[in-house]
Design a protein around this motif. Structure first.
Motif, PDB file in Angstrom:
ATOM      1  N   ALA A  60      -3.353  -3.932  -3.309  1.00  0.00           N
ATOM      2  CA  ALA A  60      -2.276  -3.003  -3.694  1.00  0.00           C
ATOM      3  C   ALA A  60      -1.144  -3.758  -4.387  1.00  0.00           C
ATOM      4  N   GLU A 108      -6.680  -5.137   1.606  1.00  0.00           N
ATOM      5  CA  GLU A 108      -6.195  -3.927   0.919  1.00  0.00           C
ATOM      6  C   GLU A 108      -4.743  -4.091   0.474  1.00  0.00           C
ATOM      7  N   LYS A 121       0.838  -1.205   0.000  1.00  0.00           N
ATOM      8  CA  LYS A 121       0.000   0.000   0.000  1.00  0.00           C
ATOM      9  C   LYS A 121       0.876   1.259   0.000  1.00  0.00           C
ATOM     10  N   CYS A 130      -9.163  -2.198  -5.514  1.00  0.00           N
ATOM     11  CA  CYS A 130      -8.259  -1.040  -5.551  1.00  0.00           C
ATOM     12  C   CYS A 130      -8.331  -0.411  -6.938  1.00  0.00           C
TER      13      CYS A 130
END
Lengths: 227, 227
Positions: free
Chosen positions: B215, B211, B156, B191
């Motif tokens: 990423a 997440e 991320k 994303c």
């Protein structure tokens, strides 16, 4: 059964001082930690440079946009995989068991990466001049077939062919608005492609003109993003 | 008023056998047909290759993904414009009247293109070894500041920093679904970034893990597209 890398290097017209570099270039990441990914990184950049230089020399009057499109047409996953297939790379690739079972030796990305890795290995083994010579040889037919005529086509055709070379869906054109008096109308068209989030907008006195203008802008967007 | 190109070439530590090449490198397309666009095409590919080779040597243990990200961080419009600005390129650019009025000599794309064109001109004038030497000199500070630590950050953070270096909006994460029993849930996150139409999907045992996975996939998508 995997064949001896030496046979492939002979078929490619290459003799490596360090044959291990060539073997590494044929090793997919699924087969172990010592694989061809770093060589591919290097080879990809060498190929981009060498083809740029060749096109710059060969088409001394072509504007930058045309050179970029010619290069994108010569150097892309599909065209590199085609060259790799013509030299039967699939018979020599070292793959992990999962990739072997799923037919990885036929996959375009794996074939194209291996070809780029061979260029990287050749560079480390023999330097940039050897790479230039070999890349010229490898692309000889494709380079001879290139003429500027193909690249002075109208923008819609160019964009369509570019999408085909990248094996993605074709551009879509949507009429957004028509305005003005009859016989003096302005058309506004949106062009979208699978590769980019941004759409391009073109305007013109006919729907067709507006589509061409939108395609031209999309080609510029792609060039700015280095695609 | 535009200053003499000779002063800039001296400041850059360059002596051209053919000074006209250097002048062309400083000529924006708005100033005429004989402009720096073709040189920029050539210089861009040389820069990509030379930086790839430097990174390949310097970080002999780094995987390909890290090398790609390091290069994207070193070579992008913002970083090249910064180097051009540091050498006051804006004072030497030849621009058309429209670009002059709108402050084109400060525009990142124009500055970055001119720097790449100078590399292309240097290549034509003195060959690839001279380019390597000069690019090493030009990027000396940036290269010295590079350490692998920065690039083993979580996905991320990497993705966010990549977007910042390209001066585009930051990634957005959207929770798509949660499924499974309490305490054994699976999260699915999407994303999206401004550069790409495709979204990436990540799954994980927590929203945060999902997440990170999304990423990571987006970084791979970008690498595959050469961005």
């Amino acid at each position: 059964m995997i064949r001896e890398p030496k046979i492939l290097s002979r078929n490619l017209g290459l003799t490596f001082n360090n044959p291990e570099l060539f073997s590494t270039a044929l090793t997919h990441r699924s087969a172990g930690a010592k694989n061809n990914e770093r060589l591919e990184f290097l080879g990809d950049s060498i190929l981009g440079f060498v083809i740029a230089e060749i096109l710059y020399e060969k088409f001394s009057e072509a504007p930058e946009g045309v050179l970029s499109r010619l290069r994108a047409n010569l150097v892309n996953q599909a065209s590199l995989a085609e060259l790799a297939r013509a030299h039967r790379f699939g018979d020599y690739l070292l793959l992990g068991s999962g990739e072997l079972k799923s037919g990885g030796f036929r996959r375009e990305s794996i074939l194209s990466d291996a070809l780029e890795a061979v260029i990287g290995a050749l560079f480390l083994d023999q330097g940039i001049e050897a790479c230039k010579q070999w890349i010229r040889h490898l692309f000889q037919e494709k380079l001879q077939a290139l003429t500027l005529d193909n690249w002075q086509k109208d923008p819609k055709t160019q964009l369509q062919e570019l999408m085909q070379s990248k094996r993605v869906e074709l551009p879509e054109y949507t009429l957004l608005t028509m305005s003005g008096l009859p016989h003096q109308q302005t058309f506004k068209v949106k062009c979208t492609i699978p590769l980019l989030k941004d759409a391009s907008i073109g305007t013109g006195v006919s729907r067709k003109r507006a589509e061409q203008a939108a395609a031209e802008k999309m080609l510029q967007l792609l060039e700015n993003k280095g695609q």
